[in-house]
Design a protein around this motif. Structure first.
Motif: not given
Length: 218
Positions: A96, A187, A189-190
């Motif tokens: 992250h 975004p 996200s993963p």
């Protein structure tokens, strides 16, 4: 004895034509300089091909100007990719933080001759110290990355926190224009962000908006 008064001369048509020509020239200059800026926003906010939306990132409308007292002096003059993360955990949180910084660094490098118009800013939300190895790998000279510590006074710190977290977007990659206005979020996200799609958004903005050339706001 009656003396005929001289007639008031009629307006000179040549002078009127020159005056009108000057006004039109002035408006033409205004249109020429404003057109690229207007076009960039029209391309993102209005024009949509038959296939659907034109952008990958989430458009912010109206744009959200960064706090004048803190962030504006850091971001003004260049297109800015910004994330906010705590230094204390950034180097340990590869998924992250480090992964995103590496992603942003590579995206900027891929812009070729336009890369100098773009910078990366990480807002250090806990004001801890980054390690020497981190600062060497992610420095301003080679990677275009600036580290910005949170303001010391509570009023400025609160204002910046509120701005970063508008619409719960505090974890996203933020795109700011050279005036310091947030206009897009990406975004994280993963399975995101998508390198090709995000680069396409940035390249499109750089193409249609000349501001930020040579590190300055036009």
């Amino acid at each position: 004895m009656y003396t005929e008064k001289p007639l008031i001369p009629a307006s000179n048509p040549e002078i009127s034509l020159k005056r009108k020509s000057g006004v039109w020239q002035m408006w033409l200059i205004v249109i020429i300089f404003a057109a690229p800026v207007v076009a960039s926003y029209v391309m993102f906010y209005i024009v949509k091909p038959s296939g659907g939306k034109t952008n990958y990132g989430q458009l912010v409308y109206p744009v959200q100007l960064a706090p004048q007292e803190s962030l504006i002096p850091i971001v003004y003059g260049k297109w800015t990719l910004l994330i906010a993360r705590p230094a204390q955990t950034c180097e340990k949180d590869e998924e992250h933080c480090l992964k995103l910084l590496y992603f942003m660094r590579q995206l900027r490098a891929s812009l070729g001759k336009e890369l100098e118009r773009v910078q990366i800013v990480i807002v250090n939300t806990d004001n801890s110290q980054f390690s020497a190895s981190f600062l060497e790998a992610y420095n301003e000279k080679s990677a275009g990355i600036k580290v910005f510590d949170m303001p010391g006074d509570e009023a400025s710190k609160t204002a910046l926190n509120l701005w970063m977290n508008i619409d719960d977007g505090g974890q996203a990659i933020q795109l700011l224009d050279p005036n310091g206005a947030r206009m897009m979020r990406f975004p994280v996200s993963p399975d995101a962000p998508d390198f090709k799609k995000m680069r396409a958004d940035v390249e499109k903005l750089l193409k249609w908006n000349p501001t930020g050339k040579h590190g300055k706001s036009s």
